[in-house]
Scaffold this motif. Structure first.
Motif, PDB file in Angstrom:
ATOM      1  N   GLY A   9       0.815  -1.217   0.000  1.00 58.46           N
ATOM      2  CA  GLY A   9       0.000   0.000   0.000  1.00 58.46           C
ATOM      3  C   GLY A   9       0.841   1.255   0.000  1.00 58.46           C
ATOM      4  N   PHE A  10       1.911   1.261   0.790  1.00 52.54           N
ATOM      5  CA  PHE A  10       2.784   2.425   0.830  1.00 52.54           C
ATOM      6  C   PHE A  10       3.491   2.637  -0.502  1.00 52.54           C
ATOM      7  CE2 PHE A  10       7.019   4.243   1.453  1.00 52.54           C
ATOM      8  CZ  PHE A  10       6.663   5.491   1.950  1.00 52.54           C
ATOM      9  N   ILE A  11       4.028   1.562  -1.076  1.00 52.92           N
ATOM     10  CA  ILE A  11       4.740   1.681  -2.346  1.00 52.92           C
ATOM     11  C   ILE A  11       3.792   2.142  -3.449  1.00 52.92           C
ATOM     12  CG2 ILE A  11       5.934   0.367  -4.147  1.00 52.92           C
ATOM     13  CD1 ILE A  11       7.175  -1.309  -1.890  1.00 52.92           C
ATOM     14  N   ALA A  12       2.597   1.582  -3.491  1.00 52.93           N
ATOM     15  CA  ALA A  12       1.628   1.965  -4.518  1.00 52.93           C
ATOM     16  C   ALA A  12       1.226   3.429  -4.371  1.00 52.93           C
ATOM     17  CB  ALA A  12       0.407   1.071  -4.458  1.00 52.93           C
ATOM     18  N   VAL A  38      -0.273   1.698 -10.267  1.00 50.90           N
ATOM     19  CA  VAL A  38      -1.603   1.097 -10.394  1.00 50.90           C
ATOM     20  C   VAL A  38      -1.507  -0.427 -10.438  1.00 50.90           C
ATOM     21  CG1 VAL A  38      -3.590   0.894 -11.950  1.00 50.90           C
ATOM     22  CG2 VAL A  38      -2.646   3.133 -11.436  1.00 50.90           C
ATOM     23  N   VAL A  39      -0.487  -0.962 -11.091  1.00 50.43           N
ATOM     24  CA  VAL A  39      -0.317  -2.421 -11.132  1.00 50.43           C
ATOM     25  C   VAL A  39      -0.043  -2.965  -9.739  1.00 50.43           C
ATOM     26  CG1 VAL A  39       1.252  -4.242 -11.924  1.00 50.43           C
ATOM     27  CG2 VAL A  39       0.355  -2.587 -13.548  1.00 50.43           C
ATOM     28  N   ILE A  40       0.830  -2.316  -8.978  1.00 49.99           N
ATOM     29  CA  ILE A  40       1.112  -2.772  -7.616  1.00 49.99           C
ATOM     30  C   ILE A  40      -0.135  -2.660  -6.743  1.00 49.99           C
ATOM     31  CG2 ILE A  40       2.431  -2.238  -5.524  1.00 49.99           C
ATOM     32  CD1 ILE A  40       4.768  -1.524  -7.340  1.00 49.99           C
ATOM     33  N   LEU A  46      -4.574  -4.694  -3.119  1.00 51.74           N
ATOM     34  CA  LEU A  46      -6.003  -4.996  -2.998  1.00 51.74           C
ATOM     35  C   LEU A  46      -6.311  -6.472  -2.766  1.00 51.74           C
ATOM     36  CD1 LEU A  46      -7.562  -2.540  -5.597  1.00 51.74           C
ATOM     37  CD2 LEU A  46      -7.555  -2.370  -3.112  1.00 51.74           C
ATOM     38  N   PRO A  47      -5.688  -7.415  -3.499  1.00 54.01           N
ATOM     39  CA  PRO A  47      -5.988  -8.823  -3.183  1.00 54.01           C
ATOM     40  C   PRO A  47      -5.590  -9.214  -1.758  1.00 54.01           C
ATOM     41  CG  PRO A  47      -4.943  -8.672  -5.315  1.00 54.01           C
ATOM     42  CD  PRO A  47      -4.868  -7.320  -4.695  1.00 54.01           C
ATOM     43  N   TYR A  51      -8.272 -10.361   1.053  1.00 48.46           N
ATOM     44  CA  TYR A  51      -8.080 -11.704   1.600  1.00 48.46           C
ATOM     45  C   TYR A  51      -7.958 -11.648   3.124  1.00 48.46           C
ATOM     46  CZ  TYR A  51      -5.993 -16.185   2.718  1.00 48.46           C
ATOM     47  OH  TYR A  51      -5.728 -17.402   3.288  1.00 48.46           O
ATOM     48  N   ASN A  52      -7.200 -10.697   3.608  1.00 51.63           N
ATOM     49  CA  ASN A  52      -7.030 -10.549   5.058  1.00 51.63           C
ATOM     50  C   ASN A  52      -8.352 -10.165   5.714  1.00 51.63           C
ATOM     51  OD1 ASN A  52      -5.690 -10.486   7.489  1.00 51.63           O
ATOM     52  ND2 ASN A  52      -5.010  -8.391   7.250  1.00 51.63           N
ATOM     53  N   LYS A  53      -9.117  -9.298   5.066  1.00 49.53           N
ATOM     54  CA  LYS A  53     -10.410  -8.901   5.598  1.00 49.53           C
ATOM     55  C   LYS A  53     -11.380 -10.088   5.631  1.00 49.53           C
ATOM     56  CE  LYS A  53     -13.715  -5.185   5.097  1.00 49.53           C
ATOM     57  NZ  LYS A  53     -14.129  -4.031   4.316  1.00 49.53           N
ATOM     58  N   TYR A  54     -11.359 -10.905   4.568  1.00 49.69           N
ATOM     59  CA  TYR A  54     -12.222 -12.094   4.497  1.00 49.69           C
ATOM     60  C   TYR A  54     -11.801 -13.127   5.550  1.00 49.69           C
ATOM     61  CZ  TYR A  54     -14.209 -16.431   2.733  1.00 49.69           C
ATOM     62  OH  TYR A  54     -14.859 -17.628   2.618  1.00 49.69           O
TER      63      TYR A  54
END
Length: 58
Positions: A9-12, A38-40, A46-47, A51-54
């Motif tokens: 998140g920080f890098i993106a 945007v790719v990062i 985001l995945p 995943y962590n939230k799920y």
């Protein structure tokens, strides 16, 4: 897992904000920075975030 989500998140966000600055100043390589950010964001942050939230909800 959580630490890698924060790093992605920080890098993106850093790449996207730097690319916006480059676009405003009309400096070269702005498109490359924006694309990489945007790719990062879409393939790294985001995945992992969802995943962590799920995983924590179940």
């Amino acid at each position: 897992m959580k630490k890698s989500i924060y790093v992605f998140g920080f890098i993106a966000s850093f790449l996207i904000s730097t690319a916006i600055l480059f676009k405003i100043m009309h400096w070269p390589a702005a498109g490359i920075l924006l694309f990489c950010g945007v790719v990062i964001l879409n393939l790294g942050f985001l995945p992992g975030y969802f995943y962590n939230k799920y995983k924590n909800k179940a």
